[in-house]
Design a protein around this motif. Structure first.
Motif, mmCIF file in Angstrom:
data_model
loop_
_atom_site.group_PDB
_atom_site.id
_atom_site.type_symbol
_atom_site.label_atom_id
_atom_site.label_comp_id
_atom_site.label_asym_id
_atom_site.label_seq_id
_atom_site.Cartn_x
_atom_site.Cartn_y
_atom_site.Cartn_z
ATOM 1 N N GLN B 195 0.830 -1.210 0.000
ATOM 2 C CA GLN B 195 0.000 0.000 0.000
ATOM 3 C C GLN B 195 0.864 1.260 0.000
ATOM 4 N N SER B 212 -2.724 -7.761 -2.323
ATOM 5 C CA SER B 212 -3.389 -6.672 -3.047
ATOM 6 C C SER B 212 -2.429 -5.498 -3.127
ATOM 7 N N ARG B 214 -2.575 -1.307 -3.336
ATOM 8 C CA ARG B 214 -3.503 -0.174 -3.244
ATOM 9 C C ARG B 214 -2.702 1.118 -3.160
ATOM 10 N N SER B 218 -6.907 3.932 -5.595
ATOM 11 C CA SER B 218 -7.825 2.880 -5.131
ATOM 12 C C SER B 218 -9.006 3.499 -4.400
#
Lengths: 193, 421
Positions: B195, B212, B214, B218
């Motif tokens: 992130q 994931s 981000r 996002s």
């Protein structure tokens, strides 16, 4: 003839019975009104007293609960159940200001609840506060000196206060004023105990 | 002598007949109305006063219900396990004869997620023929020990730059309050989330595999995490590293200690505090059973030229660094008030603990494996030419041991308090 008529009109007033009855009714009404007034007055005093003791109870409990909730240590020996003798005072370490070791004591003085801020120190280091149970070095291990930094009245009209329980501490606050009494009970969880 | 005309007297008598009666009735009605009003007023006042008094008692009864709920969450095994273990946990509990013979409260708790829930206490108190009720609502949250940087093995307040490097973050991801820039044939793998509050830029030659990714594009974008503070030498703080240090060296003393142990393995135990820069040169193997903390910069594997020159003669002078944690809760790792540089003459690095720099952390051209169990925190982090790769295993305990927990931090935090009637 006209003269006679004039005389008759002059004597046409209230009879004694009328006067007595009207006076009696007036007195009854006066008594009734006086009673209503006195009742209103006494009720006003009662409600005033009740509001006053309720407000005092709220002020005392709010402040006490906030500080007990945060304390890391309760010094006063508190019984776990509501069995006599139940202490009417509590002393604990201040959990909000942790820069120095300070104690807070709530106690009943007459009909007032007072709050003291207390510190303990040894004569060799008067600016360094220690725990109430600390002893100095060397022998004979003297206890620290107590100093009351502050003493204030927190609330009035209290006839008794009781503390019992463990981590979930019960508080019973008995308030009384002008014949009005109230008992407020609550429990507080000392989350740092 | 004056005489009133007979006709006038007669008309006056006609007019005044019954006037006293009407006046009396009117006055009596007026008085009765006043009396009734006063009585009604008094009765209303009494009711208001009584209900106010009861409502305060009921409020404190409800508050004692909240206190019991929090106490049970902390001390009752069934409640504790349910609260901490399941996002769907709920409980409905009623206590009768609570504090007053006619007092009772109902505790309803429902979790919104693990270790986070809403408490609703409805207290009922019957007094003087009336029943009063108060509802108190609150949210409770228990910190489950996750570190302040979240589940991230690498955290930077600024950018994270990775170039020509292989990085695998096990058991977590990495986080930047700035940008994450990955280029020059880098291969990044993260078990958790990657992130960035800013942008994540991955060059075409590079590859990133994560649970994931981000960034600010996002929905929702990541929220920045405050750079955790470390108490290095705060005056009067008994928990600062300097206060807790087992050994305190000046930069010169530390340098002399390393020099005296050149070409040997030096073991440091506990917290070792250097009041200046700590420079570990090319020919020092170091075992740190605890933490090395410095006011200045920490440099490991310095002096490229002599170590490469000696390597040409077949003499490996790379400095191998091992950091151990004794598992007692004591801190371990490398912590600097300035920056931390890992340079080319660092040999193998095997550490358990936290690498923390108030300024940047730079890992450059390490020829051997770099394994860290814990986390890497810096104002900015740069990884360059790490062909052998960095294996970073996020360990929550190592981070918490090194950064520390706040004094008197309540385990259960009341976030919100609201009353209803």
């Amino acid at each position: 003839m006209i003269k006679n008529n004039h005389f008759k009109i002059k004597n046409d007033g209230f009879t004694l019975i009328e006067v007595v009855i009207s006076l009696s009714i007036s007195v009854l009404i006066f008594i009734l009104l006086t009673q209503v007034y006195l009742l209103a007055q006494s009720t006003y005093k009662e409600t005033d007293a009740r509001a006053e003791i309720t407000q005092n109870g709220r002020v005392i409990l709010d402040r006490m609960i906030r500080e007990i909730r945060q304390t890391p240590d309760i010094i006063t020996q508190i019984p776990t159940t509501a069995v006599e003798p139940i202490p009417s005072e509590i002393m604990f370490q201040d959990g909000h200001d942790i820069s120095q070791i300070r104690y807070i004591r709530y106690f009943l003085s007459g009909t007032d609840i007072k709050r003291q801020v207390i510190i303990y120190y040894f004569p060799s280091a008067p600016t360094y506060y220690v725990h109430v149970y600390d002893t100095d070095e060397p022998l004979p291990h003297n206890p620290p000196i107590q100093q009351i930094l502050e003493e204030k009245i927190i609330g009035e009209y209290v006839s008794d206060i009781e503390f019992y329980g463990g981590q979930l501490l019960n508080i019973n606050l008995y308030l009384s004023r002008n014949g009005q009494t109230s008992i407020i009970s609550t429990a507080v969880y000392g989350r740092n105990l | 002598m004056f005489y009133v005309p007979c006709s006038m007297i007669y008309s006056y008598k006609q007019f005044s007949s019954g006037f006293a009666l009407i006046t009396s009735i009117f006055i009596m009605l007026l008085m009765l109305t006043l009396g009734l009003y006063a009585t009604s007023f008094v009765l209303t006042e009494m009711k208001i006063s009584g209900s106010q008094s009861n409502s305060v008692k009921t409020y404190y009864l409800a508050e004692s219900g909240i206190a019991e709920a929090i106490w049970r969450i902390k001390n009752d095994a069934a409640w504790k396990n349910g609260f901490e273990g399941s996002a769907a946990w709920s409980v409905d509990f009623t206590r009768n004869s609570a504090l007053y013979p006619a007092g009772s409260y109902r505790i309803q708790i429902s979790n919104t997620e693990k270790a986070k829930g809403n408490i609703i206490v409805t207290a009922t108190l019957g007094l003087d023929g009336t029943v009063s009720q108060r509802v108190v609502k609150t949210n409770v949250y228990k910190a489950m020990g996750e570190s302040v940087i979240g589940q991230n093995g690498e955290f930077a307040d600024g950018n994270i730059d990775m170039s020509g490097s292989n990085l695998h973050v096990y058991n977590g991801g990495f986080f930047s309050n700035g940008n994450i820039i990955i280029n020059f044939w880098s291969n990044i793998i993260a078990d958790g989330d990657v992130q960035a509050v800013g942008n994540i830029n991955v060059n075409q030659s590079s590859h990133i595999t994560a649970s994931s990714t981000r960034d600010r594009s996002s929905t929702p974008p990541p929220i920045s995490i405050a750079m955790p503070a470390v108490s290095f030498d705060d005056a009067g703080d008994p928990l600062s590293y300097k206060s807790r240090a087992n050994h305190i060296y000046t930069a010169k003393q530390f340098s002399d200690l390393l020099f005296a142990n050149r070409n040997k393995t030096l073991t440091l135990n506990g917290i070792n505090y250097v009041t200046g820069a700590a420079e570990i040169l090319y020919n020092n193997d170091l075992i740190i059973n605890g933490a090395l903390v410095a006011d200045g910069n920490i440099t490991v594997g310095k002096d490229y030229a002599p170590c490469v020159l000696l390597l040409l003669f077949g003499w490996s002078t790379f400095s191998d660094i091992t950091i151990n944690n004794d598992g007692s809760g004591a801190p371990s790792g490398l912590l600097s008030k300035g920056r931390i540089d890992f340079e080319t003459c660092l040999g193998s690095f095997n550490g358990k603990g936290l690498i923390y720099a108030n300024d940047f952390v730079k890992i450059l051209s390490i020829p051997k494996k770099f394994d860290l169990t814990g986390a890497l925190i810096g104002r900015k982090i740069t990884l360059t030419s790490l062909w052998e790769g960095v294996n970073l295993t996020y360990d929550n305990t190592m981070v918490n041991n090194a950064i520390g927990l706040a004094l008197f931090s309540p385990i259960v935090t009341v976030e919100h308090w609201e009353e209803e009637y």
